[in-house]
Design a protein around this motif. Structure first.
Motif, PDB file in Angstrom:
ATOM      1  N   ASP A   1       0.810  -1.230   0.000  1.00 15.26           N
ATOM      2  CA  ASP A   1       0.000   0.000   0.000  1.00 15.26           C
ATOM      3  C   ASP A   1       0.836   1.270   0.000  1.00 15.26           C
ATOM      4  OD1 ASP A   1      -2.216  -1.575  -0.041  1.00 15.26           O
ATOM      5  OD2 ASP A   1      -2.942  -1.064   1.946  1.00 15.26           O
ATOM      6  N   GLY A   2       2.001   1.215  -0.626  1.00 10.58           N
ATOM      7  CA  GLY A   2       2.815   2.413  -0.770  1.00 10.58           C
ATOM      8  C   GLY A   2       3.551   2.860   0.467  1.00 10.58           C
ATOM      9  N   GLU A   3       3.460   2.125   1.586  1.00 15.22           N
ATOM     10  CA  GLU A   3       4.064   2.590   2.825  1.00 15.22           C
ATOM     11  C   GLU A   3       5.024   1.584   3.450  1.00 15.22           C
ATOM     12  OE1 GLU A   3       3.988   5.442   4.561  1.00 15.22           O
ATOM     13  OE2 GLU A   3       2.857   6.392   2.961  1.00 15.22           O
ATOM     14  N   VAL A   4       4.589   0.345   3.617  1.00 12.11           N
ATOM     15  CA  VAL A   4       5.409  -0.641   4.306  1.00 12.11           C
ATOM     16  C   VAL A   4       6.640  -0.947   3.465  1.00 12.11           C
ATOM     17  CG1 VAL A   4       5.492  -2.998   5.214  1.00 12.11           C
ATOM     18  CG2 VAL A   4       3.405  -1.636   5.455  1.00 12.11           C
ATOM     19  N   GLU A   5       7.829  -0.834   4.054  1.00 12.18           N
ATOM     20  CA  GLU A   5       9.064  -1.133   3.347  1.00 12.18           C
ATOM     21  C   GLU A   5       9.895  -2.079   4.200  1.00 12.18           C
ATOM     22  OE1 GLU A   5      11.151   2.373   2.224  1.00 12.18           O
ATOM     23  OE2 GLU A   5       9.603   3.076   0.852  1.00 12.18           O
ATOM     24  N   ALA A   6      10.214  -3.252   3.634  1.00 12.53           N
ATOM     25  CA  ALA A   6      10.999  -4.240   4.366  1.00 12.53           C
ATOM     26  C   ALA A   6      11.626  -5.183   3.342  1.00 12.53           C
ATOM     27  CB  ALA A   6      10.123  -4.994   5.365  1.00 12.53           C
ATOM     28  N   THR A   7      12.200  -6.286   3.832  1.00 15.69           N
ATOM     29  CA  THR A   7      12.883  -7.257   2.979  1.00 15.69           C
ATOM     30  C   THR A   7      12.311  -8.640   3.244  1.00 15.69           C
ATOM     31  OG1 THR A   7      14.887  -5.913   3.059  1.00 15.69           O
ATOM     32  CG2 THR A   7      15.146  -8.186   2.351  1.00 15.69           C
ATOM     33  N   LEU A   8      12.180  -9.430   2.159  1.00 14.08           N
ATOM     34  CA  LEU A   8      11.692 -10.802   2.300  1.00 14.08           C
ATOM     35  C   LEU A   8      12.537 -11.589   3.287  1.00 14.08           C
ATOM     36  CD1 LEU A   8      10.974 -11.714  -1.439  1.00 14.08           C
ATOM     37  CD2 LEU A   8       9.330 -10.977   0.305  1.00 14.08           C
ATOM     38  N   PRO A   9      11.898 -12.631   3.910  1.00 18.00           N
ATOM     39  CA  PRO A   9      10.620 -13.269   3.589  1.00 18.00           C
ATOM     40  C   PRO A   9       9.433 -12.582   4.240  1.00 18.00           C
ATOM     41  CG  PRO A   9      11.702 -14.481   5.337  1.00 18.00           C
ATOM     42  CD  PRO A   9      12.659 -13.395   4.916  1.00 18.00           C
ATOM     43  N   VAL A  10       8.241 -12.901   3.684  1.00 18.53           N
ATOM     44  CA  VAL A  10       7.010 -12.370   4.240  1.00 18.53           C
ATOM     45  C   VAL A  10       5.891 -13.384   4.023  1.00 18.53           C
ATOM     46  CG1 VAL A  10       6.321 -11.208   2.096  1.00 18.53           C
ATOM     47  CG2 VAL A  10       5.492 -10.339   4.288  1.00 18.53           C
ATOM     48  N   THR A  11       4.977 -13.440   4.974  1.00 11.04           N
ATOM     49  CA  THR A  11       3.772 -14.269   4.857  1.00 11.04           C
ATOM     50  C   THR A  11       2.571 -13.341   4.738  1.00 11.04           C
ATOM     51  OG1 THR A  11       4.741 -16.071   6.140  1.00 11.04           O
ATOM     52  CG2 THR A  11       2.344 -16.029   5.963  1.00 11.04           C
ATOM     53  N   VAL A  12       1.694 -13.658   3.799  1.00  9.23           N
ATOM     54  CA  VAL A  12       0.544 -12.814   3.492  1.00  9.23           C
ATOM     55  C   VAL A  12      -0.704 -13.685   3.519  1.00  9.23           C
ATOM     56  CG1 VAL A  12      -0.483 -11.282   1.779  1.00  9.23           C
ATOM     57  CG2 VAL A  12       2.003 -11.391   2.002  1.00  9.23           C
ATOM     58  N   ARG A  13      -1.762 -13.208   4.174  1.00 11.53           N
ATOM     59  CA  ARG A  13      -3.011 -13.973   4.183  1.00 11.53           C
ATOM     60  C   ARG A  13      -4.206 -13.017   4.099  1.00 11.53           C
ATOM     61  NH1 ARG A  13      -0.646 -14.543   9.246  1.00 11.53           N
ATOM     62  NH2 ARG A  13       0.231 -16.537   8.571  1.00 11.53           N
ATOM     63  N   VAL A  14      -5.264 -13.481   3.452  1.00 11.91           N
ATOM     64  CA  VAL A  14      -6.460 -12.666   3.314  1.00 11.91           C
ATOM     65  C   VAL A  14      -7.306 -12.773   4.577  1.00 11.91           C
ATOM     66  CG1 VAL A  14      -7.872 -14.475   2.247  1.00 11.91           C
ATOM     67  CG2 VAL A  14      -8.344 -12.072   1.732  1.00 11.91           C
ATOM     68  N   ARG A  15      -7.964 -11.660   4.932  1.00  8.69           N
ATOM     69  CA  ARG A  15      -8.930 -11.615   6.028  1.00  8.69           C
ATOM     70  C   ARG A  15     -10.284 -11.274   5.395  1.00  8.69           C
ATOM     71  NH1 ARG A  15      -6.222  -9.890  11.276  1.00  8.69           N
ATOM     72  NH2 ARG A  15      -8.165  -8.779  11.687  1.00  8.69           N
ATOM     73  N   PRO A  16     -11.090 -12.308   5.081  1.00  4.75           N
ATOM     74  CA  PRO A  16     -12.314 -12.073   4.311  1.00  4.75           C
ATOM     75  C   PRO A  16     -13.329 -11.196   5.046  1.00  4.75           C
ATOM     76  CG  PRO A  16     -11.701 -14.406   4.290  1.00  4.75           C
ATOM     77  CD  PRO A  16     -10.854 -13.741   5.339  1.00  4.75           C
ATOM     78  N   GLY A  17     -13.870 -10.217   4.330  1.00  5.66           N
ATOM     79  CA  GLY A  17     -14.963  -9.397   4.843  1.00  5.66           C
ATOM     80  C   GLY A  17     -14.687  -8.745   6.180  1.00  5.66           C
ATOM     81  N   ASP A  18     -13.446  -8.302   6.407  1.00  3.74           N
ATOM     82  CA  ASP A  18     -13.031  -7.871   7.747  1.00  3.74           C
ATOM     83  C   ASP A  18     -13.213  -6.380   8.011  1.00  3.74           C
ATOM     84  OD1 ASP A  18     -12.117  -9.378   9.969  1.00  3.74           O
ATOM     85  OD2 ASP A  18     -10.185  -8.346   9.904  1.00  3.74           O
ATOM     86  N   LEU A  19     -13.632  -5.612   6.977  1.00 10.36           N
ATOM     87  CA  LEU A  19     -13.723  -4.166   7.158  1.00 10.36           C
ATOM     88  C   LEU A  19     -14.968  -3.638   6.448  1.00 10.36           C
ATOM     89  CD1 LEU A  19     -12.284  -1.512   8.133  1.00 10.36           C
ATOM     90  CD2 LEU A  19     -11.248  -1.425   5.842  1.00 10.36           C
ATOM     91  N   PRO A  20     -15.926  -3.025   7.195  1.00 13.77           N
ATOM     92  CA  PRO A  20     -17.088  -2.423   6.543  1.00 13.77           C
ATOM     93  C   PRO A  20     -16.737  -1.048   5.958  1.00 13.77           C
ATOM     94  CG  PRO A  20     -17.308  -2.298   8.941  1.00 13.77           C
ATOM     95  CD  PRO A  20     -16.027  -3.016   8.663  1.00 13.77           C
ATOM     96  N   VAL A  21     -16.993  -0.889   4.671  1.00 14.95           N
ATOM     97  CA  VAL A  21     -16.587   0.324   3.952  1.00 14.95           C
ATOM     98  C   VAL A  21     -17.790   0.948   3.261  1.00 14.95           C
ATOM     99  CG1 VAL A  21     -15.076   1.251   2.141  1.00 14.95           C
ATOM    100  CG2 VAL A  21     -14.285  -0.631   3.580  1.00 14.95           C
ATOM    101  N   LEU A  22     -17.825   2.288   3.216  1.00  9.69           N
ATOM    102  CA  LEU A  22     -18.889   2.992   2.530  1.00  9.69           C
ATOM    103  C   LEU A  22     -18.528   3.130   1.044  1.00  9.69           C
ATOM    104  CD1 LEU A  22     -19.553   5.847   5.117  1.00  9.69           C
ATOM    105  CD2 LEU A  22     -20.927   3.782   4.745  1.00  9.69           C
ATOM    106  N   TYR A  23     -19.219   2.367   0.219  1.00  5.32           N
ATOM    107  CA  TYR A  23     -19.070   2.484  -1.234  1.00  5.32           C
ATOM    108  C   TYR A  23     -20.251   1.799  -1.895  1.00  5.32           C
ATOM    109  CZ  TYR A  23     -17.521  -2.395  -1.942  1.00  5.32           C
ATOM    110  OH  TYR A  23     -17.448  -3.777  -1.993  1.00  5.32           O
ATOM    111  N   ARG A  24     -20.396   2.012  -3.191  1.00  3.02           N
ATOM    112  CA  ARG A  24     -21.473   1.376  -3.948  1.00  3.02           C
ATOM    113  C   ARG A  24     -20.854   0.501  -5.020  1.00  3.02           C
ATOM    114  NH1 ARG A  24     -24.444   6.939  -4.133  1.00  3.02           N
ATOM    115  NH2 ARG A  24     -25.790   6.805  -2.306  1.00  3.02           N
TER     116      ARG A  24
END
Length: 299
Positions: A271-294
């Protein structure tokens, strides 16, 4: 009537965030909504403000670009706090994925009347970032280096800074050897990047993962393998439309969890901010944030 707390990054988009909010704020208040405005002096400060506002039952608005949007959205993930976005940065890629308008009246109408809809978030875990949550994408390779160059650009703004950063990064990049473990299955990859995308867009409107959706409970894993440098510049241009995914040098998988490793130090970002070096683990968090949009109507 809805009660909002707007958290502003005062340096976003060449200091346009405050000016953008003024137009939207007037419309919200004229409609009878409550609005408090808080100015952040760092991403951590913005996250603290957002958490406190959420605990008070207020809708939290991120005013700025993808850095503050992802940082605040990640901090609120799993809390139940309703989140809104006032896009006012250089990239605005997550706002683009939600098809949020830039015109103040149309945006104010969404913030006032749209119902909150759950979107997925991305949990990022590494030795440096033990648990960070972001919204749009995690990218490991030449694009992380390009984003670093773009963030430090002084003369260029918006998509021009990302394009110039990409050119600078590609000219010095050596293909890396990756090990990518996707939902337990191991893949060896030699190339330019590995991207775990929740949103179709990154790098100021480039469609790295045109099939990605923010609400499907999956990440799109895009791997661009080693290719002649001239071809990679062609691929960069094709990111504007997403046509690159049809090339044999590009592989797209879907995952709920992946781990990215490399045989040499390779930078990653989020997201343009986090800066680091591998390794990294990434996982999805389904439906975890209610957002105002259509959501757009299905084709």
């Amino acid at each position: 009537m809805r009660q909002f707390t707007a958290v502003v990054n005062p340096t976003a988009g060449g200091s346009t965030a405050a000016a953008t909010l003024l137009q939207v704020a007037r419309l919200l208040r004229e409609a009878g909504a409550g609005l408090d405005t808080e100015y952040s002096n760092s991403l951590a400060h913005a996250q603290d403000i957002a958490r406190r506002a959420g605990e008070q039952g207020r809708i939290v608005l991120a005013v700025g670009g993808d850095g503050i949007t992802g940082g605040i959205g990640g901090a609120l993930s799993g809390t139940g706090t309703v989140f809104g976005i006032v896009p006012a940065g250089r990239g605005n890629d997550f706002a683009r994925a939600l098809d949020l308008p830039s015109e103040p009246a149309a945006l104010a109408d969404i913030l006032l009347r749209a119902r909150p809809r759950p979107v997925d978030t991305i949990e990022v875990e590494s030795a440096v970032h033990r648990r960070t949550v972001v919204l749009g994408s995690v990218y490991a390779g030449v694009d992380a280096l390009a984003n670093r160059h773009a963030n430090h650009a002084r003369l260029l703004r918006g998509s021009a800074s990302y394009y110039a950063g990409g050119l600078r990064a590609v000219t010095t990049w050596r293909p890396a050897d990756y090990r990518v473990t996707v939902d337990g299955a191991e893949h060896h990859h030699r190339g330019y990047t590995v991207v775990a995308a929740n949103s179709p867009y990154y790098g100021s409107g480039r469609q790295i993962a045109p099939g990605a959706r923010v609400d499907d409970g999956l990440l799109h894993v895009v791997m661009i393998r080693e290719a002649p440098r001239r071809l990679f510049f062609t691929l960069m241009n094709e990111l504007r439309t997403g046509a690159h995914v049809r090339r044999p040098e590009v592989r797209v998988l879907r995952a709920r969890e992946l781990r990215i490793e490399a045989t040499r130090p390779v930078p990653y970002g989020a997201d343009g901010e986090v800066e680091a070096t591998l390794p990294v683990t990434v996982r999805v968090r389904p439906g975890d944030l209610p957002v105002l949009y259509r959501p757009a109507d299905p084709a």
